[in-house]
Design a protein around this motif. Structure first.
Motif, mmCIF file in Angstrom:
data_model
loop_
_atom_site.group_PDB
_atom_site.id
_atom_site.type_symbol
_atom_site.label_atom_id
_atom_site.label_comp_id
_atom_site.label_asym_id
_atom_site.label_seq_id
_atom_site.Cartn_x
_atom_site.Cartn_y
_atom_site.Cartn_z
ATOM 1 N N UNK A 135 44.368 26.061 37.697
ATOM 2 C CA UNK A 135 44.716 27.330 37.058
ATOM 3 C C UNK A 135 45.058 27.107 35.592
ATOM 4 N N UNK A 136 45.805 26.064 35.317
ATOM 5 C CA UNK A 136 46.220 25.780 33.938
ATOM 6 C C UNK A 136 45.005 25.616 33.031
ATOM 7 N N UNK A 137 44.007 24.875 33.479
ATOM 8 C CA UNK A 137 42.809 24.635 32.664
ATOM 9 C C UNK A 137 41.988 25.901 32.473
ATOM 10 N N UNK A 138 41.787 26.662 33.556
ATOM 11 C CA UNK A 138 40.979 27.889 33.441
ATOM 12 C C UNK A 138 41.702 28.941 32.609
ATOM 13 N N UNK A 139 43.011 29.008 32.724
ATOM 14 C CA UNK A 139 43.769 29.966 31.921
ATOM 15 C C UNK A 139 43.673 29.631 30.438
ATOM 16 N N UNK A 140 43.613 28.350 30.115
ATOM 17 C CA UNK A 140 43.456 27.949 28.715
ATOM 18 C C UNK A 140 42.078 28.331 28.192
ATOM 19 N N UNK A 141 41.064 28.201 29.043
ATOM 20 C CA UNK A 141 39.694 28.510 28.623
ATOM 21 C C UNK A 141 39.452 30.010 28.526
ATOM 22 N N UNK A 142 39.969 30.768 29.499
ATOM 23 C CA UNK A 142 39.759 32.231 29.523
ATOM 24 C C UNK A 142 41.101 32.900 29.234
ATOM 25 N N UNK A 143 41.469 32.937 27.959
ATOM 26 C CA UNK A 143 42.831 33.340 27.610
ATOM 27 C C UNK A 143 43.078 34.844 27.661
ATOM 28 N N UNK A 144 42.038 35.648 27.946
ATOM 29 C CA UNK A 144 42.240 37.084 28.104
ATOM 30 C C UNK A 144 42.232 37.512 29.567
ATOM 31 N N UNK A 145 41.969 36.573 30.462
ATOM 32 C CA UNK A 145 42.036 36.842 31.892
ATOM 33 C C UNK A 145 43.439 36.493 32.371
ATOM 34 N N UNK A 146 43.989 37.325 33.246
ATOM 35 C CA UNK A 146 45.332 37.063 33.762
ATOM 36 C C UNK A 146 45.247 36.302 35.086
ATOM 37 N N UNK A 147 46.075 35.270 35.216
ATOM 38 C CA UNK A 147 46.133 34.459 36.420
ATOM 39 C C UNK A 147 47.536 34.578 37.007
ATOM 40 N N UNK A 148 47.605 34.896 38.301
ATOM 41 C CA UNK A 148 48.899 35.045 38.965
ATOM 42 C C UNK A 148 48.962 34.090 40.149
ATOM 43 N N UNK A 149 49.996 33.256 40.154
ATOM 44 C CA UNK A 149 50.112 32.205 41.161
ATOM 45 C C UNK A 149 51.402 32.370 41.946
ATOM 46 N N UNK A 150 51.286 32.228 43.265
ATOM 47 C CA UNK A 150 52.466 32.309 44.111
ATOM 48 C C UNK A 150 53.286 31.028 43.975
ATOM 49 N N UNK A 151 54.552 31.177 43.594
ATOM 50 C CA UNK A 151 55.422 30.024 43.430
ATOM 51 C C UNK A 151 56.198 30.136 42.130
ATOM 52 N N UNK A 152 56.805 29.041 41.732
ATOM 53 C CA UNK A 152 57.630 29.069 40.518
ATOM 54 C C UNK A 152 57.346 27.838 39.668
ATOM 55 N N UNK A 153 56.068 27.534 39.474
ATOM 56 C CA UNK A 153 55.687 26.322 38.766
ATOM 57 C C UNK A 153 55.498 26.535 37.263
ATOM 58 N N UNK A 154 55.410 27.789 36.818
ATOM 59 C CA UNK A 154 55.160 28.069 35.405
ATOM 60 C C UNK A 154 56.321 27.588 34.535
ATOM 61 N N UNK A 155 55.974 26.955 33.397
ATOM 62 C CA UNK A 155 56.979 26.534 32.419
ATOM 63 C C UNK A 155 56.611 27.109 31.052
ATOM 64 N N UNK A 156 57.478 27.924 30.488
ATOM 65 C CA UNK A 156 57.240 28.505 29.167
ATOM 66 C C UNK A 156 57.124 27.398 28.129
ATOM 67 N N UNK A 157 56.132 27.551 27.247
ATOM 68 C CA UNK A 157 55.917 26.559 26.206
ATOM 69 C C UNK A 157 55.078 25.384 26.658
ATOM 70 N N UNK A 158 54.857 25.287 27.957
ATOM 71 C CA UNK A 158 54.042 24.206 28.515
ATOM 72 C C UNK A 158 52.711 24.742 29.029
ATOM 73 N N UNK A 159 52.777 25.868 29.732
ATOM 74 C CA UNK A 159 51.591 26.442 30.351
ATOM 75 C C UNK A 159 51.117 27.678 29.577
ATOM 76 N N UNK A 160 49.840 28.036 29.682
ATOM 77 C CA UNK A 160 49.298 29.196 28.954
ATOM 78 C C UNK A 160 50.048 30.481 29.293
ATOM 79 N N UNK A 161 50.166 31.357 28.304
ATOM 80 C CA UNK A 161 50.972 32.563 28.498
ATOM 81 C C UNK A 161 50.222 33.682 29.213
ATOM 82 N N UNK A 162 49.003 33.418 29.688
ATOM 83 C CA UNK A 162 48.302 34.401 30.514
ATOM 84 C C UNK A 162 48.454 34.082 32.001
ATOM 85 N N UNK A 163 49.460 33.275 32.324
ATOM 86 C CA UNK A 163 49.783 32.966 33.715
ATOM 87 C C UNK A 163 51.091 33.659 34.095
#
Length: 403
Positions: A135-163
């Motif tokens: 998800x991290x790689x695809x979100x970086x490539x397609x930055x206008x597509x929104x990706x929603x993942x079940x869980x709490x793995x997102x880290x601000x400043x580390x992962x793309x902001x379209x997640x």
């Protein structure tokens, strides 16, 4: 997916066929490829190749859902698919689904194809292991597509902001199931078949145990870890082993509870299910079970996406979470063995959890090694960061997170 087979996502096949068609590949190749037995299943028909001049990604709203297993697994994937299918009644919204997609580069290919072929505006890749790196790689490539993942793995400043992330406090329902279990399994010998000792699984084991011990302080929950999310043979073996050791009731946290539920039913013991309602698999022994209700959360997301909102600009919350109060989880209907006294105890606890008058993790709570985990004067709200990082088992659990 069977071993020793090459996994080729359905949409990857389409992209390859579109590409080779420009070199004059015949229609016979299409027929041959479409019979690949190991491609994932989809509920959507194959779209025509996109024409950039006649269609733009903004012409329609398409949301994709990806599952690691089957959509009829009586478990985790079926629960998500039920939520996704509830969106088909919403006007101007198209739903595409892909099942049996492993936690490998295959999911990256599936996401890419949903974006390029189905024109997906948002994607929900539901399995825990899809997040990093896929998800991290695809979100970086397609930055206008929104990706929603079940869980709490997102880290601000580390992962793309379209997640974005979403989470259900289903351990609240597990706590209630534990109360029901203690009422019907009067000897207090309970069992739990679990996949992996990650925080979410440990939290479900602990909450179920705390619920049971709120009724019977001497109740024990013996845990067996199978090591993976879908191991039906190991799950059946674990259930048989627990029954052989005198367990009266078994529950589980695996992707598909089917093997556990059916084995327990055959052995004549009681069962609390998980993910979805498995009563049809165990008409004699099914007590109740903690179940997800993704209909509410997926409807909320769909309505915001259709309104033009986005996690990128903050108009969609970075994290959406809820439990019993928000309708993100619930209990399956009670079996006949759950009498009115037991039901009243469960429903009183439910009301108190919803009102905030009862907290599951309020001290004193000790580990099954005797260590004080939560002091007597300490209360932990359900969103406490320490609970997200849980690596311990409470008093009454027989087993170890490292087993």
């Amino acid at each position: 997916m069977r071993k020793n087979k090459i996994f080729i996502p359905r949409r990857q096949l389409i992209r390859g066929l579109i590409a080779t068609a420009t070199f004059g590949v015949s229609a016979q190749l299409w027929t041959g490829c479409s019979n690949n037995a190991d491609r994932p299943v989809s509920s959507s028909s194959e779209p025509d190749p996109p024409n950039p001049e006649s269609e733009s990604p903004t012409d329609r709203t398409t949301i994709g859902f990806i599952y690691v297993g089957s959509k009829d697994d009586f478990g985790y994937n079926q629960a998500h698919s039920i939520g996704a299918q509830s969106l088909t009644a919403i006007a101007n919204l198209q739903i595409v689904e892909e099942a049996n997609v492993p936690e490998t580069n295959a999911v990256a290919e599936t996401m890419r194809s949903m974006i390029e072929l189905d024109r997906a505006n948002a994607i929900f890749p539901t399995s825990f292991g899809y997040f990093d790196p896929y998800i991290v790689e695809l979100a970086s490539e397609f930055n206008q597509v929104q990706f929603f993942h079940f869980g709490s793995l997102f880290q601000a400043g580390v992962h793309p902001d379209n997640i974005g992330t979403y989470f259900s406090y289903i351990d609240e329902a597990q706590y209630l199931a534990g109360i029901a279990a203690a009422h019907v399994a009067t000897g207090g010998k309970l069992g739990f078949v679990a996949a992996k000792p990650i925080p979410l699984v440990l939290r479900n084991i602990n909450s179920f145990t705390l619920g049971a011990r709120s009724i019977n302080p001497d109740a024990t929950v013996q845990v067996v870890f199978t090591g993976n999310w879908s191991e039906p043979i190991k799950e059946a073996e674990a259930t048989n082993s627990l029954v052989d050791q005198g367990i009266e009731l078994v529950t589980c946290h695996v992707d598909s509870p089917k093997a556990v539920v059916e084995t327990a039913e055959k052995r004549g013991i009681l069962i609390c299910g998980y993910h979805t309602d498995q009563a049809a698999l165990a008409p004699n022994g099914y007590v109740t079970g903690a179940i997800w209700d993704w209909t509410n959360i997926y409807t909320n997301y769909a309505e915001m996406i259709l309104a033009g909102q986005s996690v990128i600009d903050g108009s969609i919350p970075r994290t959406m979470s809820g439990g019993l109060a928000e309708g993100f989880c619930d209990l399956a209907p009670y079996g006949a063995m759950v009498d009115s006294v037991a039901q009243q105890a469960v429903e009183q606890a439910r009301a108190e959890l919803i009102a905030g008058d009862r907290l599951i993790y309020a001290g004193e709570i000790r580990s099954n090694q005797g260590e004080v985990l939560i002091a007597a004067d300490t209360q932990m709200q359900r969103d406490d960061p320490a609970l997200v990082k849980m690596d311990w088992l409470v008093e009454g659990v027989i087993g170890s997170p490292s087993s």
